[in-house]
Scaffold this active site. Structure first.
Site, PDB file in Angstrom:
ATOM      1  N   ASP A  96      91.917 -58.347  24.537  1.00  0.00           N
ATOM      2  CA  ASP A  96      90.839 -59.304  24.108  1.00  0.00           C
ATOM      3  C   ASP A  96      90.337 -60.080  25.153  1.00  0.00           C
ATOM      4  OD1 ASP A  96      90.156 -59.720  20.804  1.00  0.00           O
ATOM      5  OD2 ASP A  96      89.501 -61.394  22.211  1.00  0.00           O
ATOM      6  N   ILE A 127      86.682 -54.453  29.020  1.00  0.00           N
ATOM      7  CA  ILE A 127      86.625 -52.911  28.707  1.00  0.00           C
ATOM      8  C   ILE A 127      85.175 -52.374  29.158  1.00  0.00           C
ATOM      9  CG2 ILE A 127      88.699 -52.868  27.300  1.00  0.00           C
ATOM     10  CD1 ILE A 127      85.186 -52.953  25.836  1.00  0.00           C
ATOM     11  N   TYR A 129      72.887 -52.357  17.128  1.00  0.00           N
ATOM     12  CA  TYR A 129      74.440 -52.115  16.510  1.00  0.00           C
ATOM     13  C   TYR A 129      74.405 -50.857  16.090  1.00  0.00           C
ATOM     14  CZ  TYR A 129      78.614 -52.825  13.691  1.00  0.00           C
ATOM     15  OH  TYR A 129      79.933 -52.607  13.055  1.00  0.00           O
ATOM     16  N   LYS A 188      76.785 -47.541  17.376  1.00  0.00           N
ATOM     17  CA  LYS A 188      77.883 -46.995  16.741  1.00  0.00           C
ATOM     18  C   LYS A 188      77.524 -45.567  16.150  1.00  0.00           C
ATOM     19  CE  LYS A 188      80.735 -50.644  15.897  1.00  0.00           C
ATOM     20  NZ  LYS A 188      82.017 -50.439  16.600  1.00  0.00           N
TER      21      LYS A 188
END
Length: 301
Positions: free
Chosen positions: A38, A74, A171, A175
């Site tokens: 995180d 990440i 978004y 996705k």
């Protein structure tokens, strides 16, 4: 601690809070060793802190499990590589990658800035690709050297990516890209002993607290359908050895409901075995639409 993931080594990204935290805790309860990743960013992606990941690691230790904290980015090539290397150095192997990290910067398309688009695409889509890329390279190398591989990747899409969502063009696009990436990865990595699936969860998190504001209170029945802990059992099962026959699939999960979501399919067709004239297209399309089921409605319409 033992369970269906006993001895497996798992990376969970965005595991400091919300759905990711519940994944990490449930994997630990089921016997897995967990790398809790995180960045510690705020709801809009700003800031950085190792605190949330460390807190989850402490919770896992309190349960009697094994875990280490990681605060690498990440969506950065080297950061994602370090994340995979940490799993290998801390626990000697990697069996499961859960790509979960993300944030939202909602805006109608006519108001969205370039930065708001880039930031969301980066953390969701690139932030799925890079850990997957480095983990896959490890598993391919292990497979080619003759080592056993029974690995899992669980990606996180969204109903917004499957059906669209007003005010979330960035978004939804990210996705939807994750859904397609899941199909490609499943097709490419199966030869190395890796399955790849995705979930489209609905739960109360920092990203959705306004959407689910009316559901914040626990209902009289005692079952909180929006509790993010409801998502974890499916993800943990997909990370287990029991799920080796499942790959390239999209699961919707909300409360106590699990459903398969089917993606684009070839539908009705018109083929005149010759080049169409523009004036002929209208009648053909009208018939195609009449023969096909209507699309699922876009969220927010």
């Amino acid at each position: 601690m033992s369970g269906i993931c006993d001895g497996r080594v798992v990376i969970v990204t965005g595991a400091g809070r919300g759905i990711g935290r519940e994944h990490a805790l449930e994997f630990a309860r089921q016997g897995a060793k967990v790398v809790v990743n995180d960045l510690g960013a705020g709801p809009g992606g700003a800031g950085r802190s190792g605190g949330p990941a460390l807190e989850v690691v402490e919770e896992i230790h309190a349960l009697g499990g094994q875990a280490v904290a990681n605060s690498d980015d990440i969506a950065d090539w080297d950061g994602a590589a370090r994340l995979v290397k940490m799993a290998l150095s801390a626990f000697g192997r990697l069996d499961v990658l859960v790509n979960n990290a993300g944030f939202v910067r909602d805006r109608m398309l006519v108001s969205m800035t370039e930065q708001e688009w880039d930031d969301v695409i980066r953390v969701h889509l690139k932030g799925h690709f890079l850990p997957l890329r480095h983990a896959a390279a490890h598993w391919r190398e292990r497979s080619k050297s003759g080592g056993p591989v029974d690995a899992r990747v669980i990606n996180t899409s969204s109903g917004a990516g499957l059906f669209g969502s007003v005010g979330q063009g960035n978004y939804a696009a990210a996705k939807a890209g994750i859904a397609a990436l899941t199909l490609v990865a499943a097709a490419e990595l199966g030869r190395y002993g890796v399955t790849v699936n995705a979930i489209a969860p609905a739960a109360r998190t920092r990203m959705t607290e306004e959407v689910f504001a009316e559901m914040m209170a626990r209902p009289e029945s005692g079952f909180d359908a929006m509790d993010p802990a409801n998502v974890a059992p499916l993800v943990v099962w997909l990370g287990s050895v029991e799920s080796s026959h499942v790959t390239g699939r999209m699961f919707e999960v909300e409360g106590g409901r699990i459903a398969l979501a089917d993606g684009w399919r070839h539908g009705p067709r018109a083929d005149r075995d010759a080049r169409w004239e523009p004036a002929e297209i209208g009648d053909a399309v009208t018939k195609l639409l009449a023969d096909a089921p209507g699309p699922e409605p876009v969220y927010g319409v």
